[in-house]
Design an enzyme around this catalytic site. Sequence first.
Site, mmCIF file in Angstrom:
data_model
loop_
_atom_site.group_PDB
_atom_site.id
_atom_site.type_symbol
_atom_site.label_atom_id
_atom_site.label_comp_id
_atom_site.label_asym_id
_atom_site.label_seq_id
_atom_site.Cartn_x
_atom_site.Cartn_y
_atom_site.Cartn_z
ATOM 1 N N LYS A 100 15.590 15.782 -8.392
ATOM 2 C CA LYS A 100 16.564 16.829 -8.038
ATOM 3 C C LYS A 100 17.990 16.288 -8.148
ATOM 4 C CE LYS A 100 17.485 17.669 -3.716
ATOM 5 N NZ LYS A 100 17.421 18.036 -2.298
ATOM 6 N N ASP A 137 15.832 22.679 -5.695
ATOM 7 C CA ASP A 137 15.926 22.310 -4.289
ATOM 8 C C ASP A 137 15.089 23.288 -3.468
ATOM 9 O OD1 ASP A 137 17.348 24.650 -4.191
ATOM 10 O OD2 ASP A 137 19.078 23.805 -3.155
#
Length: 235
Positions: free
Chosen positions: A122, A140
């Site tokens: 991420k 996320d």
Amino acid sequence: MRKQERADAILRKLHELYPETACTLDIDENVFHLLVRAVLSAQCTDVRVNQVTAVLFKKFPDYEDFLKAGEAKIGEIIKPCGFWKVKAHYLYEMARMIRDDFNGEIPKTQDELQKFPGVGRKVANLIVSELFGIPAVVVDTHCMRVSGRLGLSSGKNPAVIEKELMKILPEEEWAPFGHRMVDHGRAVCMARGPKCSECGLSDLCPSAEGADAKKTDGKKSGTKKYGKGSKGKKA
Ligand code: SF4
């Protein structure tokens, strides 16, 4: 409506709903700063990270200054972000690796970035898409939850979700789509109780209240239906 058609329609609507979108962590020209902010953002709000790093970078502007300061001094400042001992260690170790393993240069690939402690896919995707112009979907907690409810992704594995979204979104939309998932997740499609009756995407969403009666992909989404007063699943 086929999934791709629905994805296109959702994308158009998201542009209408959130014409201006951007990463909510502060970004400047220093790549190290965004790495630090991203590591600190684990279990912490972006607003608080921005406040704390404004102080942190005034005192220790770059990775060499982190090395001179040491973990304890870094930790003192980042305490409000939570898990400060672990995070201070990560940040110090990151600075050390930039010096010792990367010759003072921050690497530009996701694989290399993920060698830093506290940096997963991420964060690596965030760095390359925001600062190196490499298209990437940042999955996320908001992106996972909202894209799942919208029936654009399945499961809870961010790597799988990333691939699913890359398939149905144009490359230039990968990064902004992630930002818009955050916008929508904060404004309407919250973890605890989405406000489907106020949602501009409800006509296109298989998880909306009463969505059983609507034509989506011709099948029910695997996500939970949210009746009045019911709680959404946690992100
Ligand atoms: S209709 Fe409800 S579940 Fe679907 S995106 Fe909107 S708020 Fe989220």
